[in-house]
Design a protein around this motif. Structure first.
Motif, PDB file in Angstrom:
ATOM      1  N   LYS A 214       0.846  -1.189   0.000  1.00 29.20           N
ATOM      2  CA  LYS A 214       0.000   0.000   0.000  1.00 29.20           C
ATOM      3  C   LYS A 214       0.882   1.239   0.000  1.00 29.20           C
TER       4      LYS A 214
ATOM      5  N   ILE B   4      -2.605   8.032  -8.012  1.00 31.88           N
ATOM      6  CA  ILE B   4      -2.833   7.882  -6.569  1.00 31.88           C
ATOM      7  C   ILE B   4      -4.322   7.766  -6.268  1.00 31.88           C
ATOM      8  N   ASN B   5      -5.151   8.523  -6.976  1.00 39.51           N
ATOM      9  CA  ASN B   5      -6.603   8.421  -6.769  1.00 39.51           C
ATOM     10  C   ASN B   5      -7.131   7.042  -7.162  1.00 39.51           C
TER      11      ASN B   5
ATOM     12  N   LYS C 182      -6.158   4.734  -4.506  1.00 36.81           N
ATOM     13  CA  LYS C 182      -7.052   4.961  -3.364  1.00 36.81           C
ATOM     14  C   LYS C 182      -8.376   4.219  -3.556  1.00 36.81           C
ATOM     15  N   LYS C 183      -8.972   4.331  -4.740  1.00 32.89           N
ATOM     16  CA  LYS C 183     -10.240   3.650  -5.031  1.00 32.89           C
ATOM     17  C   LYS C 183     -10.087   2.135  -4.964  1.00 32.89           C
TER      18      LYS C 183
ATOM     19  N   THR D 240      -4.088   2.559  -0.780  1.00 32.58           N
ATOM     20  CA  THR D 240      -3.429   3.686  -0.126  1.00 32.58           C
ATOM     21  C   THR D 240      -3.784   3.713   1.353  1.00 32.58           C
TER      22      THR D 240
ATOM     23  N   ILE E  23      -3.844   6.860   4.083  1.00 31.27           N
ATOM     24  CA  ILE E  23      -3.655   8.297   4.265  1.00 31.27           C
ATOM     25  C   ILE E  23      -3.476   8.547   5.755  1.00 31.27           C
TER      26      ILE E  23
END
Length: 177
Positions: free
Chosen positions: A37, A59-60, A63-64, A68, A70
């Protein structure tokens, strides 16, 4: 394994045309096809990331896909300030990296900035229970890309399915044009 990818090596990890991509391709493979990750967070990291907009789409999509982590922005920013007060050396411009380690419990940093290693690996920066991170600086460090370096709080991790891998690979192709 969860890994903080320093913004100085985003191209090395995500851009197959980068001169150093071969050395950092194992990181990309671990994130996209393995259990890895991508870890990031804090005001300074996000500001640096905003200067590299072609990687935001990648990165998005990560994330989906659940690839990731955060780190809590408030904790990262607070720890960064504490670290900046502790280490005042002008050569140290990455206080956000150990702050992200503290906030996320991440154990690996991927970077091409050898200058920061001696500062970021100073054990006095880390509170009890937070391990000093290891550095991935080239493919010689690919032994770090394993479950051993996944903090318990992030287990179990999953691999991406074929659709998610295709979405990530398409984003990589489109973002690097």
């Amino acid at each position: 394994m969860c890994i903080i990818v320093d913004t100085n090596c985003l191209a090395s990890v995500f851009d197959k045309k980068s001169d150093k991509h071969q050395e950092f391709e194992p990181v990309l493979e671990w994130i996209t096809r393995g259990k890895g990750k991508f870890v990031y967070g804090g005001s300074k990291y996000l500001a640096e990331l905003s200067k590299a907009p072609k990687y935001l789409r990648i990165i998005n999509i990560l994330k989906k896909s659940g690839k990731t982590i955060i780190a809590n922005k408030d904790i990262v920013d607070k720890e960064q300030k504490r670290i900046e007060q502790y280490i005042t050396d002008e050569d140290f411009d990455d206080p956000h990296l150990p702050a992200i380690v503290i906030a996320s419990k991440c154990k690996i940093i991927c970077s091409v900035d050898a200058r920061s290693i001696k500062f970021v690996t100073c054990s006095k920066l880390y509170p009890k229970g937070i391990e000093v991170p290891k550095y991935y600086t080239s493919s010689k460090n690919k032994n770090l890309l394993c479950d051993k370096y996944i903090p318990k709080c992030y287990k179990p991790l999953k691999k991406c399915n074929k659709i998610e891998i295709n979405n990530i690979e398409n984003a990589l192709k489109q973002s690097i044009r």
